[in-house]
Design a protein around this motif. Sequence first.
Motif, mmCIF file in Angstrom:
data_model
loop_
_atom_site.group_PDB
_atom_site.id
_atom_site.type_symbol
_atom_site.label_atom_id
_atom_site.label_comp_id
_atom_site.label_asym_id
_atom_site.label_seq_id
_atom_site.Cartn_x
_atom_site.Cartn_y
_atom_site.Cartn_z
ATOM 1 N N ASN A 66 4.451 -24.573 10.080
ATOM 2 C CA ASN A 66 5.300 -25.238 11.059
ATOM 3 C C ASN A 66 4.468 -26.222 11.874
ATOM 4 O O ASN A 66 3.641 -25.818 12.686
ATOM 5 C CB ASN A 66 5.961 -24.213 11.979
ATOM 6 N N ASP A 87 14.545 -22.110 15.765
ATOM 7 C CA ASP A 87 15.261 -20.858 15.543
ATOM 8 C C ASP A 87 14.369 -20.040 14.605
ATOM 9 O O ASP A 87 14.488 -20.113 13.379
ATOM 10 C CB ASP A 87 16.628 -21.137 14.924
ATOM 11 N N TYR A 88 13.449 -19.275 15.183
ATOM 12 C CA TYR A 88 12.434 -18.614 14.373
ATOM 13 C C TYR A 88 13.049 -17.596 13.407
ATOM 14 O O TYR A 88 12.552 -17.422 12.289
ATOM 15 C CB TYR A 88 11.373 -17.964 15.265
ATOM 16 N N LEU A 129 12.101 -17.571 9.573
ATOM 17 C CA LEU A 129 11.504 -16.365 9.009
ATOM 18 C C LEU A 129 12.309 -15.836 7.840
ATOM 19 O O LEU A 129 11.757 -15.237 6.904
ATOM 20 C CB LEU A 129 11.372 -15.298 10.097
ATOM 21 N N LEU A 184 4.825 -17.248 8.398
ATOM 22 C CA LEU A 184 5.220 -18.473 9.078
ATOM 23 C C LEU A 184 4.107 -18.801 10.054
ATOM 24 O O LEU A 184 3.880 -18.080 11.037
ATOM 25 C CB LEU A 184 6.552 -18.282 9.809
ATOM 26 N N ASN A 189 2.323 -21.226 12.727
ATOM 27 C CA ASN A 189 2.568 -22.300 13.689
ATOM 28 C C ASN A 189 1.276 -23.033 13.994
ATOM 29 O O ASN A 189 0.288 -22.427 14.409
ATOM 30 C CB ASN A 189 3.154 -21.725 14.979
ATOM 31 N N VAL A 216 11.302 -14.770 20.440
ATOM 32 C CA VAL A 216 11.440 -14.332 19.053
ATOM 33 C C VAL A 216 11.957 -12.903 19.044
ATOM 34 O O VAL A 216 11.464 -12.054 19.790
ATOM 35 C CB VAL A 216 10.087 -14.395 18.306
ATOM 36 N N SER A 245 13.543 -9.941 13.337
ATOM 37 C CA SER A 245 13.497 -10.952 12.286
ATOM 38 C C SER A 245 12.276 -10.830 11.382
ATOM 39 O O SER A 245 12.212 -11.491 10.346
ATOM 40 C CB SER A 245 13.543 -12.356 12.907
ATOM 41 N N LEU A 303 4.750 -13.703 11.678
ATOM 42 C CA LEU A 303 4.842 -14.902 12.519
ATOM 43 C C LEU A 303 3.490 -15.052 13.172
ATOM 44 O O LEU A 303 3.067 -14.204 13.958
ATOM 45 C CB LEU A 303 5.940 -14.752 13.564
ATOM 46 N N SER A 353 -0.224 -17.946 13.778
ATOM 47 C CA SER A 353 -0.652 -19.282 14.207
ATOM 48 C C SER A 353 -2.015 -19.600 13.629
ATOM 49 O O SER A 353 -2.707 -18.731 13.089
ATOM 50 C CB SER A 353 -0.704 -19.355 15.739
#
Length: 346
Positions: free
Chosen positions: A243, A250-251, A255, A264, A266, A276, A280, A288, A290
Motif C-alpha cells: 500500500n 477501508d483496511y 485485507l 498487507l 503499508n 482497523v 478482518s 497488517l 508496515s
Amino acid sequence: MTTVTAYAAPVGKAPLERTTIERRPLGESDVMIDIEFCGICHSDIHQVREGWGDGIFPMVPGHEITGVVTEAGSKVTRFTVGDRVGVGCMVDSCRRCENCKAGLEQYCLDQPTWTYNAIGKDGQPTYGGYSQKIVVDENYVLRIPEGLSLDVAAPLLCAGITTYSPLKFWNAGPGKRVAVVGFGGLGHMGVKIAHALGAEVTVLSQSLRKKDDGLRLGADHYYATADAKTFTDLAGSFDIIINTVSVPLDYAAFLSLLRTSGALVNVGIPEEEVQVSLASIFGNRRSLTSSNIGGIRETQEMLDFCADHQLGAEIELIEAGQINEAYERVANSDVRYRFVIDTATL
C-alpha cells in the motif's frame, strides 16, 4: 563552513523560497557532494506542511539526492573525487544498536538522523537535497551504478528502496501474486521492481486512468478500487499487497484480498489516525504490517538491481522555480510519476 544556495520553507505551511544555507566543514570521514538532481517525495510535502507534526524551520527538504563527489576527507576509503553517488532518507545512525549492526540502520533504536527536518550529532538541523551541495559521512552514501543516469536514479533513493525492501522481505518472486495500491511515485516503482523480481503484478488504483502506463511498466492486471466489483472478483487473490498511498483505506476490504498468510504492507503514512477491526485479520492468518526504507547495504543492492534491469524512475524534470507548483500537482496526483529538480537551476 560552505555557503550554498537552497530552496527552503521559512515556516510551516509556507511556500518554499530561494535562500542560502551553511554546510558543515568536511570531516575526516565525510564527502562533499555537488548535487545534480533531487526528487520531490510526497513526504517532503507532509513535512513542510507539518502534516506529520511540528517541523524544524527553515526546512530544506529533499532525500532523493544524486550528484558527484567533489571533496573527500582524509580517512575516506569508499569514494574518490568524481564518483557518482546518492544520498537517501538518512545521513547517520547510532551505529551501535543491534539493528545498526545488522544493517538495518533505518530502524536504529536510537533513531536515525534523517537527511532533513532532524538534528544531527553536531546539534545542528539537517538540510536536504533542494540545494547545491551536501556533506555526508561516507558510510551513508550510495554508489550510483553506471547503468543509471543520475536524474532517473534520484527517486530510487526513496521510492525505489521503499518498495524494494518489503518486496524482498516478503519474498516477492516467481509464483507470488503482488498487488500495488496506488500508482504514483512509489507505486510505479513497486510495479517495476515486483515485475523484475518475477512476481505476477496487479495495480489497484482508484480509477483506470493510468491503466495503459501500468501495463507498460510491468503490471499484468490493473483494477479500479472505486468499483466495488473489484473486491469481490479479487477476494483471496494476493500473497503481498504493498500500500503506497498516504490516506486512510477501508483496511478490511483490502485485507479481504489476501490469500492465507498474506501480508498487507503499508509504506505510506496517513496524516490522520486510522482504525482497523481485528476481525478482518482473523481466520486466514493475514497480516497488517508496515515497512520503512532499507538499510545502506540493502539500498545499494536495490540500486545495483535497478541498474541490472534498467529500472529508472519515470520522471518530470523541473527547474527550482517550479517547486511550489510541483507541490500542488503532487497533492493533486498530477505527476507521471516523480518530479525531479535539476539543481543547476538553483
